[in-house]
Design a protein around this motif. Structure first.
Motif, PDB file in Angstrom:
ATOM      1  N   LEU A  97     126.079  82.047 -68.872  1.00  0.00           N
ATOM      2  CA  LEU A  97     125.768  81.007 -67.876  1.00  0.00           C
ATOM      3  C   LEU A  97     124.486  81.529 -67.239  1.00  0.00           C
ATOM      4  O   LEU A  97     123.601  80.861 -66.657  1.00  0.00           O
ATOM      5  CB  LEU A  97     126.987  80.975 -67.123  1.00  0.00           C
ATOM      6  N   VAL A  98     124.609  82.919 -66.862  1.00  0.00           N
ATOM      7  CA  VAL A  98     123.444  83.585 -66.038  1.00  0.00           C
ATOM      8  C   VAL A  98     122.249  83.730 -66.839  1.00  0.00           C
ATOM      9  O   VAL A  98     121.222  83.383 -66.218  1.00  0.00           O
ATOM     10  CB  VAL A  98     123.856  84.969 -65.273  1.00  0.00           C
ATOM     11  N   GLY A  99     122.352  83.875 -68.095  1.00  0.00           N
ATOM     12  CA  GLY A  99     121.255  84.415 -68.925  1.00  0.00           C
ATOM     13  C   GLY A  99     120.504  83.176 -69.291  1.00  0.00           C
ATOM     14  O   GLY A  99     119.177  83.403 -69.483  1.00  0.00           O
ATOM     15  N   SER A 100     121.064  81.945 -69.293  1.00  0.00           N
ATOM     16  CA  SER A 100     120.478  80.692 -69.366  1.00  0.00           C
ATOM     17  C   SER A 100     119.409  80.333 -68.523  1.00  0.00           C
ATOM     18  O   SER A 100     118.587  79.624 -68.644  1.00  0.00           O
ATOM     19  CB  SER A 100     121.403  79.632 -69.979  1.00  0.00           C
ATOM     20  N   GLN A 101     119.689  81.112 -67.227  1.00  0.00           N
ATOM     21  CA  GLN A 101     118.685  80.819 -66.247  1.00  0.00           C
ATOM     22  C   GLN A 101     117.134  81.421 -66.494  1.00  0.00           C
ATOM     23  O   GLN A 101     116.200  81.015 -65.581  1.00  0.00           O
ATOM     24  CB  GLN A 101     119.102  81.105 -64.931  1.00  0.00           C
ATOM     25  N   TYR A 102     117.222  82.455 -67.225  1.00  0.00           N
ATOM     26  CA  TYR A 102     115.775  83.159 -67.383  1.00  0.00           C
ATOM     27  C   TYR A 102     115.059  82.919 -68.658  1.00  0.00           C
ATOM     28  O   TYR A 102     116.069  82.817 -69.650  1.00  0.00           O
ATOM     29  CB  TYR A 102     116.128  84.596 -67.233  1.00  0.00           C
ATOM     30  N   ASN A 103     114.071  83.036 -68.885  1.00  0.00           N
ATOM     31  CA  ASN A 103     113.398  82.875 -70.192  1.00  0.00           C
ATOM     32  C   ASN A 103     113.572  84.410 -70.781  1.00  0.00           C
ATOM     33  O   ASN A 103     113.457  85.410 -70.122  1.00  0.00           O
ATOM     34  CB  ASN A 103     111.902  82.533 -70.193  1.00  0.00           C
ATOM     35  N   ALA A 104     112.975  84.373 -71.857  1.00  0.00           N
ATOM     36  CA  ALA A 104     113.106  85.962 -72.742  1.00  0.00           C
ATOM     37  C   ALA A 104     112.108  86.649 -72.267  1.00  0.00           C
ATOM     38  O   ALA A 104     112.381  88.194 -72.117  1.00  0.00           O
ATOM     39  CB  ALA A 104     112.687  85.586 -74.328  1.00  0.00           C
ATOM     40  N   ARG A 105     110.856  86.343 -71.712  1.00  0.00           N
ATOM     41  CA  ARG A 105     109.922  87.273 -71.145  1.00  0.00           C
ATOM     42  C   ARG A 105     110.355  87.877 -69.937  1.00  0.00           C
ATOM     43  O   ARG A 105     110.203  88.888 -69.604  1.00  0.00           O
ATOM     44  CB  ARG A 105     108.629  86.354 -70.972  1.00  0.00           C
ATOM     45  N   GLU A 106     111.215  87.229 -69.212  1.00  0.00           N
ATOM     46  CA  GLU A 106     111.722  87.918 -67.783  1.00  0.00           C
ATOM     47  C   GLU A 106     112.756  88.952 -67.876  1.00  0.00           C
ATOM     48  O   GLU A 106     112.860  89.867 -67.167  1.00  0.00           O
ATOM     49  CB  GLU A 106     112.408  86.709 -67.117  1.00  0.00           C
ATOM     50  N   PHE A 107     113.420  88.982 -69.212  1.00  0.00           N
ATOM     51  CA  PHE A 107     114.406  89.846 -69.183  1.00  0.00           C
ATOM     52  C   PHE A 107     113.831  91.316 -69.705  1.00  0.00           C
ATOM     53  O   PHE A 107     114.707  92.345 -69.775  1.00  0.00           O
ATOM     54  CB  PHE A 107     115.269  89.634 -70.728  1.00  0.00           C
TER      55      PHE A 107
END
Length: 516
Positions: free
Chosen positions: A333-343
Motif C-alpha cells: 500500500l505504501v510502496g505503490s505511492q512512490y516510483n522506483a527512482r524515488e526509492f
C-alpha cells in the motif's frame, strides 16, 4: 518264643569292679502333667504361628495393603475397594464422639461383612492382627506406587473407586471416582499409597520465568454464562481475563492450566525467504529487507492466546498470521505511492519507513501486539534503473560535497578573521589593564599619604593638648606653693604682730627690741 526263652547272658562286674547302673525310666506324669505338657506345646506352636505366620513387618518407606476375604458377600458392580471407616475423633465424649459412633455403625452395616481390598493402608511397624487365612497381605514401597513425591515434582491423585463423575464434571467429590482436588507437594503421602484405590500422577510444577506471563485456563469451574466469547468471566470454566505473574507454582492440571507466554521483545527478520517484494507506482519490482521489533501487550495476552495460539507456539503463530501479512500488505500500500527512482534517494526511504511503521503499529495494536520498531534496512530497486539513478545520485552527492567544501573554506576564513580580532582585542585589553593598574596604584599611594598626614595631625593635636594640660598643672602647682610660702610667712609674722600690738605700735616695739 518269648523273651524268657532266650538264655540270659551273665553280666559280670565292670572294669574296676563296679556293676553297671540301672536304665533310667520316664517319670509317670499322670493326666494333669500330660495336660500341662500339651498346653505348653500348643502355646509354643501358637507363638511360632503368631511370629512366623501372622506377623507382618512393614519397613520404613513401606505400607501394608490388605484384601479382606472372610466376609459373607462381595462388592457390588465393578467396585473392588472397601472405603476406610470414619476416623475416630481425638476428643472424649461429646457430640463428635456420638456422631462418629453413628457413622461407624452405618459403615459397619454397609461394609463390615464385605470382601474386597481395604482403602486404608498401614504404615511402618509390626502387625500381628492380620491372619493370612483372613487377608491377602501386600507390602509395597512408597516409591513403587509414587507416594513419595520427589523434589521438582507435583503429585495429582486420581481415585479409582466410587460413583462415576457426572457429565461435564472434572474433579471428583466425596464418594466419586476421578481426579481429586488435592495437590501433593514434595513429601511422603502413605494415605494415597494403595495402588488399587488411588493413582498418583507426577507432573512438573509451573515455572513462569521473568519476562513471561501465565495464561490461566480453569478446567474445573462452572460453565461460562456466555459461551460465545473468547474470554470467560472470573471463576468460570475457560480462559481467564487475568494472567499469572512470574514465579514458581504448584498447580493441579485437572483443575487449572497455566501456560507461560513470553512478553519480551521479539524480533522478526524480513530477510531470506521472508523478504518482502512489492510493485512501485511505475510497475517496477521492489525488494525490501528489514526487521520488526514487537511484543505482546500484557493486558491483551489472554485474548491473543485464545485467538491465535495453537498449543504453546503463540509467538510463531503471531509472526506467521499477523506480523508478516500486515507487513506485506502495508509495504504494497505504501510502496505503490512512490516510483522506483524515488526509492533510491534517502528522503523517500525515510518517509516510506515512517508511514509503514505507523500503519503497522496501528493495525497490530488492535490485535493486542505492540510494535516497538519497524526498520527498513535496505530497499533494492530493479537493476534496469538502479545504475543510472545511482550515478545521478553520486553526482548529486559530489555537488553537495563541493558545496560543503566551499562552506568549510568560508568558515575557515571567517574563523581566521575572528582569531585576529580576538588577538587584537586581547592586546588592547592588556594595555587598558596596565593603565588601570597604574591609576589604581597612584590612588592607593595618595590615600596612604593622606592617611599618614591625618595621623600625624592627630598626634600633634594630642601633644598640644597634653602640653596645655601640663602648663595648667605647673601654674596650679606654683600657686599652691606660693600660698604655702605666704601662709608660712604669715604664721611666722603673727607673733611679731601681736607683740607690736602689745606695745601699741611698731616704733615702740622697735625701741624695745633695740634696747634689749
Amino acid at each position: 518264643m518269648s523273651e524268657d526263652d532266650f538264655p540270659r547272658v551273665p553280666v559280670g562286674p565292670r572294669r574296676g569292679g563296679q556293676p553297671p547302673p540301672p536304665p533310667r525310666k520316664l517319670p509317670n506324669l499322670g493326666l494333669a502333667g500330660k495336660a500341662v505338657v500339651v498346653a505348653l506345646l500348643l502355646a509354643v506352636g501358637y507363638g511360632i504361628y503368631f511370629w512366623e505366620v501372622r506377623r507382618v513387618v512393614v519397613g520404613q518407606g513401606q505400607v501394608l495393603v490388605l484384601m479382606k476375604k472372610y466376609g459373607s458377600r462381595s462388592l457390588e458392580g465393578d467396585q473392588v475397594i472397601i472405603p476406610a471407616p470414619p476416623a475416630k475423633p481425638t476428643a472424649g465424649d461429646g457430640p463428635a464422639l456420638a456422631k462418629w459412633q453413628a457413622d461407624y455403625a452405618q459403615w459397619e452395616k454397609q461394609w463390615g461383612d464385605v470382601n474386597g481390598i481395604l482403602e486404608q493402608v498401614y504404615i511402618e511397624g509390626t502387625y500381628f492382627g492380620f491372619s493370612p487365612f483372613d487377608y491377602e497381605r501386600r507390602v509395597l514401597n512408597l516409591d513403587q506406587v509414587r507416594a513419595n513425591i520427589p523434589n521438582g515434582k507435583v503429585g495429582v491423585v486420581v481415585r479409582k473407586f466410587g460413583k462415576p463423575l457426572r457429565p461435564g464434571q472434572v474433579l471428583a467429590e466425596e464418594g466419586q471416582r476421578g481426579p481429586l482436588p488435592v495437590l501433593l507437594q514434595p513429601g511422603r503421602y502413605p494415605q494415597y499409597a494403595n495402588p488399587w484405590a488411588y493413582e498418583i500422577k507426577l507432573v512438573e510444577p509451573v515455572q513462569i520465568d521473568p519476562g513471561h506471563r501465565g495464561v490461566v485456563t480453569l478446567m474445573a469451574a462452572p460453565l461460562a454464562a456466555d459461551p460465545n466469547r473468547y474470554l470467560v468471566g472470573e471463576g468460570e470454566r475457560g480462559v481467564q481475563p487475568r494472567t499469572e505473574p512470574e514465579g514458581f507454582r504448584y498447580i493441579n492440571p485437572f483443575e487449572k492450566r497455566v501456560t507461560p507466554i513470553s512478553i519480551r521483545s521479539q524480533r522478526y527478520e524480513m530477510t531470506g525467504a521472508d523478504v518482502i517484494r512489492f510493485p512501485s507506482s511505475d510497475s517496477f519490482d521492489i525488494q525490501l529487507e528489514g526487521f520488526v521489533e514487537w511484543t505482546v501487550s500484557p493486558e491483551k495476552l489472554p485474548l491473543v492466546y485464545v485467538q491465535y495460539s495453537e498449543g504453546n507456539l503463540l509467538i510463531e503463530r503471531l509472526e506467521e498470521t499477523v506480523i508478516l501479512p500486515y507487513a506485506r500488505s502495508f509495504c504494497r500500500l505504501v510502496g505503490s505511492q512512490y516510483n522506483a527512482r524515488e526509492f533510491i534517494s534517502g528522503d523517500t526511504k525515510i518517509k516510506f519507513q515512517s508511514e509503514f511503521e505507523a500503519r503497522l503499529r496501528e493495525a497490530c495494536k488492535r490485535q493486542g501486539i505492540d510494535i516497538l520498531q519497524a526498520l527498513v534496512r535496505d530497499i533494492v530497486p530493479p537493476d534496469a534503473i538502479k545504475n543510472p539513478i545511482n550515478e545521478r545520485e553520486i553526482a548529486k552527492q559530489q555537488i553537495r560535497s563541493l558545496e560543503q567544501q566551499i562552506q568549510v573554506a568560508a568558515s575557515m576564513a571567517e574563523l581566521a578573521r575572528q582569531e585576529q580580532m580576538a588577538t587584537q582585542n586581547q592586546k588592547i585589553g592588556e594595555a587598558n589593564k596596565q593603565v588601570v593598574t597604574i591609576i589604581k596604584k597612584s590612588e592607593q599611594q595618595r590615600d596612604v599619604a593622606l592617611t599618614r598626614a591625618r595621623q600625624d595631625l592627630e598626634v600633634a593635636r594630642l601633644m598640644l593638648e597634653t602640653a596645655r594640660k601640663e602648663a595648667a598643672a605647673l601654674l596650679e602647682r606654683g600657686k599652691a606653693e606660693a600660698d604655702v610660702v605666704l601662709l608660712r610667712k604669715q604664721a611666722e609674722a603673727e607673733p611679731l604682730r601681736r607683740q607690736v600690738e602689745a606695745f601699741g605700735d611698731g616704733q615702740a616695739y622697735a625701741q624695745y627690741f633695740f634696747y634689749q
